[in-house]
Write a protein that holds these residues in place. Structure first.
Motif, PDB file in Angstrom:
ATOM      1  N   ASP A 218       0.831  -1.208   0.000  1.00  0.00           N
ATOM      2  CA  ASP A 218       0.000   0.000   0.000  1.00  0.00           C
ATOM      3  C   ASP A 218       0.863   1.255   0.000  1.00  0.00           C
ATOM      4  O   ASP A 218       0.576   2.221  -0.714  1.00  0.00           O
ATOM      5  CB  ASP A 218      -0.924  -0.012   1.214  1.00  0.00           C
ATOM      6  CG  ASP A 218      -1.933   1.120   1.176  1.00  0.00           C
ATOM      7  OD1 ASP A 218      -2.608   1.265   0.143  1.00  0.00           O
ATOM      8  OD2 ASP A 218      -2.047   1.858   2.169  1.00  0.00           O
TER       9      ASP A 218
ATOM     10  N   SER B 187       4.177   5.837  -5.231  1.00  0.00           N
ATOM     11  CA  SER B 187       4.215   5.967  -6.686  1.00  0.00           C
ATOM     12  C   SER B 187       3.306   7.099  -7.152  1.00  0.00           C
ATOM     13  O   SER B 187       3.672   7.883  -8.039  1.00  0.00           O
ATOM     14  CB  SER B 187       3.774   4.650  -7.334  1.00  0.00           C
ATOM     15  OG  SER B 187       3.742   4.762  -8.742  1.00  0.00           O
TER      16      SER B 187
ATOM     17  N   VAL C 173       2.328   1.860  -3.468  1.00  0.00           N
ATOM     18  CA  VAL C 173       1.353   2.424  -4.399  1.00  0.00           C
ATOM     19  C   VAL C 173       1.169   3.914  -4.132  1.00  0.00           C
ATOM     20  O   VAL C 173       1.155   4.741  -5.059  1.00  0.00           O
ATOM     21  CB  VAL C 173       0.000   1.692  -4.281  1.00  0.00           C
ATOM     22  CG1 VAL C 173      -1.080   2.420  -5.088  1.00  0.00           C
ATOM     23  CG2 VAL C 173       0.129   0.257  -4.757  1.00  0.00           C
TER      24      VAL C 173
END
Length: 267
Positions: free
Chosen positions: A194, A200, A197
């Motif tokens: 998580d 990112s 992500v």
């Protein structure tokens, strides 16, 4: 069926109500007649919904679908086009229930081809069991339906998506742990997924110059002095820029995590 009426009496009263519905002079009167007819057949909905219990759909949901189908049947029925209203309503309700299972009953929905083949196989399987006096093999089922053995096995695999086995259920008895105990394992990479992500997404908000600076420092492993020399700035400027970028990224991750915790608590 209404507790005070026999089947013949209900059919007779229903016919009178549809006659009244045809000659109703207002929307309010029509709705009252429709409601009366629906109440006469609520027991039919409960009975038909009960035929589909134990297949992964809640009983109350099945009853609701059946009742909505009953209302549709009342509004579409044309007296004289069927032996009775009940004879028209039963296939209408049954069709809605089957359609509900087809469209919404799957946890993991397989292609329509497999859904339709599954229905055919169930019918043929029951027929072959009677003829053979035993459970038919995949080869026998495939030959009877006119498909390949691989198709039959693919249907069997897809059927697990209709009513999947809970990880909390016990594999044998209540004294043994559930299936989740045999599948669970610590995975540091998964725990950090998580964050990766979110990081990112946060990186996409940086400009090209900022992303290049992070690449040089944390991917290529260059020192701050080397970066300064390569970019024609001082080591202090590199340090300040890196700190500003990392603080910004950190704040975004914390904000995302706090938001996730608030949503989890609210639910």
């Amino acid at each position: 069926m209404h507790p005070r009426l026999s089947f013949a009496e209900r059919d007779h009263e229903t016919a009178e109500l549809f006659e009244k519905l045809q000659h109703s002079s207002s929307t309010e009167e029509s709705e009252q007649v429709v409601e009366h007819i629906v109440h006469l057949y609520l027991d039919l909905c409960t009975t038909m919904a009960g035929r589909y219990e134990g297949r992964g759909i809640e009983h109350d949901d099945l009853v609701q679908v059946a009742r909505l189908a009953l209302v549709k049947a009342v509004r579409r029925y044309e007296p004289g086009h069927a032996p009775s209203f009940a004879a028209y309503a039963v296939p209408t309700i049954s069709g809605e229930l089957k359609r509900w299972f087809r469209d919404r009953g799957w946890v993991v929905r397989p292609p329509r081809r497999l859904q339709e083949l599954r229905v055919n196989l169930q019918s043929i399987r029951a027929q072959l069991e009677q003829e053979l006096g035993a459970t038919p093999s995949d080869t026998e089922l495939a030959a009877a339906v006119g498909v390949s053995v691989e198709d039959v096995r693919e249907v069997a695999s897809a059927a697990t998506g209709f009513r999947p086995l809970s990880l909390d259920c016990s594999p044998a008895d209540d004294e043994r742990p559930g299936l989740s105990a045999f599948l669970a394992a610590d995975d540091e990479e998964m725990e950090a997924a998580d964050d990766r992500v979110c990081l990112s997404e946060a990186l996409t908000e940086l400009d090209d110059d900022e992303r290049e600076l992070l690449l040089m420092r944390y991917v290529e492993g260059m020192t701050q002095r080397e970066i300064g020399e390569a970019r024609g700035v001082s080591q202090m400027q590199v340090s300040r820029t890196l700190r500003r970028i990392t603080v910004r990224l950190h704040d975004q991750l914390v904000e995302h995590r706090d938001m996730g915790e608030r949503m989890s608590t609210a639910s």
